[in-house]
Design an enzyme around this catalytic site. Sequence first.
Site, mmCIF file in Angstrom:
data_model
loop_
_atom_site.group_PDB
_atom_site.id
_atom_site.type_symbol
_atom_site.label_atom_id
_atom_site.label_comp_id
_atom_site.label_asym_id
_atom_site.label_seq_id
_atom_site.Cartn_x
_atom_site.Cartn_y
_atom_site.Cartn_z
ATOM 1 N N SER A 90 0.839 -1.198 0.000
ATOM 2 C CA SER A 90 0.000 0.000 0.000
ATOM 3 C C SER A 90 0.872 1.245 0.000
ATOM 4 O O SER A 90 1.982 1.236 0.553
ATOM 5 C CB SER A 90 -0.902 0.019 1.231
ATOM 6 O OG SER A 90 -1.577 1.259 1.359
ATOM 7 N N TYR A 140 -2.395 0.209 10.321
ATOM 8 C CA TYR A 140 -2.433 -0.204 8.917
ATOM 9 C C TYR A 140 -1.127 0.174 8.211
ATOM 10 O O TYR A 140 -0.499 -0.672 7.550
ATOM 11 C CB TYR A 140 -3.625 0.437 8.213
ATOM 12 C CG TYR A 140 -3.657 0.177 6.725
ATOM 13 C CD1 TYR A 140 -4.093 -1.050 6.236
ATOM 14 C CD2 TYR A 140 -3.240 1.145 5.811
ATOM 15 C CE1 TYR A 140 -4.108 -1.310 4.863
ATOM 16 C CE2 TYR A 140 -3.258 0.902 4.443
ATOM 17 C CZ TYR A 140 -3.696 -0.327 3.979
ATOM 18 O OH TYR A 140 -3.706 -0.572 2.631
#
Length: 247
Positions: free
Chosen positions: A146, A159
Site C-alpha cells: 500500500s 495499517y
Amino acid sequence: MAIAAKPLSGKVALVTGGAKRLGRAAALVLAQAGADLAVTYLRSEKEVQRTRKELEKNGARVLAIRCDVTDPKNVSTAVELTVAELGGLDILINNAGAYETVPFEDLTLQQWDSIFAVNVRGPFLVSQTAQPHLRRRKGRIINLGSLGGLRAWSSHAHYCSSKAALHMLTKTMAKALGPEIAVNCVAPGMIDLGEKSAAAFMRRMAKQTPMQRNGTGDDVAAAILFFATAPSFITGQVLYVDGGLGL
C-alpha cells in the site's frame, strides 16, 4: 482488461482474498492470461461463487477455498488442495488484507494485533508454506502492499505500519527465496472501486494526484500481471500504483 496472448498458459496461481475487490481483479487478469486459479475467501461466499463463474468463462480451472490466512492449518490445507487439484503452484498472490481507520489515541492492542495478523503474519505464513512448491517450478510471489506503507496516515497507524512491514518482508523474502523464487510487491494508492460511501473522499484525492484521477482495479491488476510474467531477475521490488500521489 484484454490480454492479447496467454503468457500464463499451463501455470497455476493461488490468490488469497480473491473473491472481491483487488483480489478478484488479480484473479481475472491471471485467468485471462491463461492461468488456472485457486481463490481463497473467508466470509465472502456469495462473492467467491460469482468470481468463480467469471474465471471459468475465461477458460480457467478454478478452486474456491475457505481459508483464514492467519491460521496455519487453514493455510496448509489451502496450499495442499491447490497443488493436489491443479497440479502444482507457480504464482502466489498475497492479497488478503485488512484496512481500518482509527484515531491514534483510540487504537487498541486488539486492533493493532489483528491488522498485523492479517497483513503481515498472513503473507509470511502462506509464503513459507507455499515456498517448497514454488521453488520446484521457479515461481513468483507477489504481495499487495500500500501507499500507506510509504506515507504516514495519522488515523491509520496500525495499517501503515503493517504495510511497511510487508514491504520489508517482500525484500527479505526476495533474498531468502532466490534464485528459484522472485518476490515483488504491488503497492496501490487511491483505488476507486465504486463504493458510494467513499465517493466524496475519492473526488478530493483525485485532485491531489498528479494524474488527476484515482486508480482502478485494472491498473493494479496490470502491475500484478507484469510481475507474474516479468523476468525473474526482477525481484525485491515495491511498485507503487498511485498515479504519482506518493511523490
